[in-house]
Design a protein around this motif. Sequence first.
Motif, short mmCIF file in Angstrom:
data_model
loop_
_atom_site.label_atom_id
_atom_site.label_comp_id
_atom_site.label_asym_id
_atom_site.label_seq_id
_atom_site.Cartn_x
_atom_site.Cartn_y
_atom_site.Cartn_z
N SER A 1 -2.36 9.59 -10.33
CA SER A 1 -1.51 10.21 -9.34
C SER A 1 -1.54 9.76 -8.13
O SER A 1 -0.80 9.60 -7.17
CB SER A 1 -1.71 11.62 -9.51
OG SER A 1 -2.74 11.96 -9.07
N LEU A 2 -2.96 9.15 -7.74
CA LEU A 2 -3.32 8.67 -6.42
C LEU A 2 -2.86 7.40 -6.20
O LEU A 2 -2.37 6.91 -5.33
CB LEU A 2 -4.92 8.76 -6.27
CG LEU A 2 -5.41 9.79 -6.38
CD1 LEU A 2 -7.04 9.88 -6.17
CD2 LEU A 2 -5.11 10.93 -5.18
N LEU A 3 -2.71 6.61 -7.45
CA LEU A 3 -2.48 5.08 -7.46
C LEU A 3 -0.85 5.00 -7.23
O LEU A 3 -0.20 4.09 -6.59
CB LEU A 3 -2.67 4.45 -8.66
CG LEU A 3 -3.87 3.84 -8.93
CD1 LEU A 3 -4.22 3.77 -10.38
CD2 LEU A 3 -4.03 2.66 -8.29
N THR A 4 0.05 6.16 -7.66
CA THR A 4 1.32 6.28 -7.45
C THR A 4 1.88 7.10 -6.31
O THR A 4 3.15 7.61 -6.40
CB THR A 4 1.98 6.24 -8.71
OG1 THR A 4 1.70 7.46 -9.23
CG2 THR A 4 1.70 5.66 -9.75
N SER A 5 0.97 7.59 -5.61
CA SER A 5 1.24 8.73 -4.68
C SER A 5 2.17 8.37 -3.52
O SER A 5 2.41 6.99 -3.25
CB SER A 5 0.04 9.35 -3.81
OG SER A 5 0.22 9.91 -2.64
#
Length: 768
Positions: free
Chosen positions: A607-611
């Motif tokens: 979720s952080l990588l694709t935030s």
Amino acid sequence: MEQNIRMKKKYSCLLLVIVLSMVQVAVADTVAPTGLMTNLLREPEKSVITTLTPTFSWMVPALESGDFQTAYQLLVASSPEQLEADNADLWDSGKVGDGNALHIPYAGNALKSGATYYWKVRVWNKDGQVSAYSEIQPFHIGDALRKKEWPGESRWVRLDTGQGKEIWTFEDRPPIQYHPAYPVQVSRKTNGTWFIAFERAGFANVALTLNWKTAPDERKDTTLTVRIGEKNAGDSIDRQPGGGVIYQEYPLTIKAGMHTYYLDIPRFKAHYPHSQVMPEHMMEVIPFRFVEVAGTGLDLSVVSAEQLSLHVPFDEYASYFVSSDTLLNQVYDLCRYSIIANTFNGDYAASQRERMMYEADAYIHQLGHYAVDREFATARYSLENMIYHATWPTEWISHSIMMVWMDFLHTGDTSVIRKNYDDIRPKMMTALTMPNGLISTTTGLVTDEFQQSIFFNGENFRDIVDWPQRSAALPEGGETDGYVFTDYNTVVNAFHYHTLKLMENMARIIGKNREADQLRKRHTRLFTIFQRQFFDAKRGVYTDGIGTDHASLHANLYPLVFGLVPDQEKQRVLDYIKTKGMACSVYSANYLLEGLFDAGEGEYARSLLTSKSDRSWYNMLRVGATMTTEAWDNKYKNNNGWSHAWSSSPAHILPRKVVGITPSAAGFRRVTIRPQPSGLAWAKAKLPTISGPVEVGFDQQQGDFMLTVSLPANVEADVYLPISAETTDFTLSQNGMARKDAKKVGNYVLLKNVGAGKHEFKLSTPSM
């Protein structure tokens, strides 16, 4: 009757010998070692080696599933004609029974400086079959007796290619070369200005072929303006891009008719302690993606344009990552390209503003480079440069040790440890240890003697935690999440613990077992002290240091990634970390993501990588950058540049943590395959290794978990297939055959010792 039987047996044996001979000949005719390297250089003919005892490496050909090398024969000669006739006038190793050969040192007749030599190799497989000889690889020996200022020092040299042509190249590392790219848009505006757009920015110059039509009596040279920039506003270059984003104008004098021109970019002036400048024999470069040719009032045509990007050689087919998440794919592509584009200096001195290497930046660049190309010499030079040119942050000193360890882990070459061990030992910073067992940079122990021992010649040596420490958007804490600095800082001591463990490993590898035992005692004691001094048991968090109750993201993510969080406290620390989001810079994001994936928090990490917040790789894409940026956004760093590799960590995290390809033995002789699908329907990746490419893909569609694995010869893998912790009933097949020996380990089903070749696994459970 008995005689006939004996005759049949005799002819059967003879037939078997003939068949086996035919098989061996067939093998020799069709399969040979590939991926040859001399001193870790895959194109040594384009470089110069400065040792008289180079090492030779290759990839073992796989003749069948589970194959491996049992022996090799290496030939070195003074001419290619000698080798073509299988004559070795300098060295014939003979058949050497070594199945794990990775770096074979030269052991023949004495080599000479200023000469070119040639080598090839063949191998025997597990069944005793011999391969064909590899292709012949040339290599050049330079001034091997030159006294260097520091071990590993490299310089520019002039090389005669033997074809009546001289080129400039590096000693002991890959050359940098101009790589042409062509426009994706060329248009002329109504005011006569030509607008040229390339697919991506690069550290480049430009070749412009212009046709200026004039009457014969008007043919006088004229000067026009060429503009370059990284950011556009429609079909114009943004002239006020903000931060450290590049916009420049250059005069260009042109002649009547059609001619090709290059920009006279002013030479970069070194203004940081170890900034690097381009040699005079090469055109200067600067990052740009867009070009404008101001041709107002001129009958001027742009016939062609080439963006000449400068970087080390790169194999476009060495790696990939692709998944069912298109944004994740874009993030990977952005980071993968950034790794290569930022080798314009021939090392890891990224960023137009600095052109200087920093240990932490170089470490992240190193990991990314290993993940996108089978190239190790750039990292080797960079780490040895950094050992002797230390920079000011305390934690950066630790990264020199980490770089040496990663070199060994990825190459399997112990020489990097043996050569540098004594010089990196002080970088553990045990000289800063206080009576309480912790290290500190503010208690009077940072003496001149200490700074000399770590090769730091600057000023203001101090803790950093993260960078920048202040910004317009976050004036109080910058990217440090409000970190409260005290005499004894949690982050600094977490790095200290990590380097103690790495140095113990390296000491054992080179036979310093007594020292290794001492290091084990030291880091074991530090683990206990760390918990007592920094862990708040009531809240389940680590504080920033002794004397403060503040608990930043950094004070918790670094203990997590370096193995300092006890198992019984891990969930509470993770729960706290997950309340913080990406409250750190692009640098600490590398460690945050690694720690989360290692702790099994793949879904949150993805979720952080694709935030899509402004603290994300998506934001870099959104604003128009085609290389990773120095900070998440201009507002977080007032001189934020659009060309920095220290923010490219997804290039190595996606294949290593999502697809799950990680080395469990040096030189990738053993690999762990442990995917974390984290909601992805499918993903696949190719990871280059010194032993050969490893390819892994998973697919969760149609109710089963499918995993494909391709391993090169001489590599074994422990394969983990994800399964819910509660599920105990499952079936597993490999290449269509049931496997009954698989074991459930936590949230995975484990198959050990999977050999070379292509494998298809299918895991089915009742719930699926």
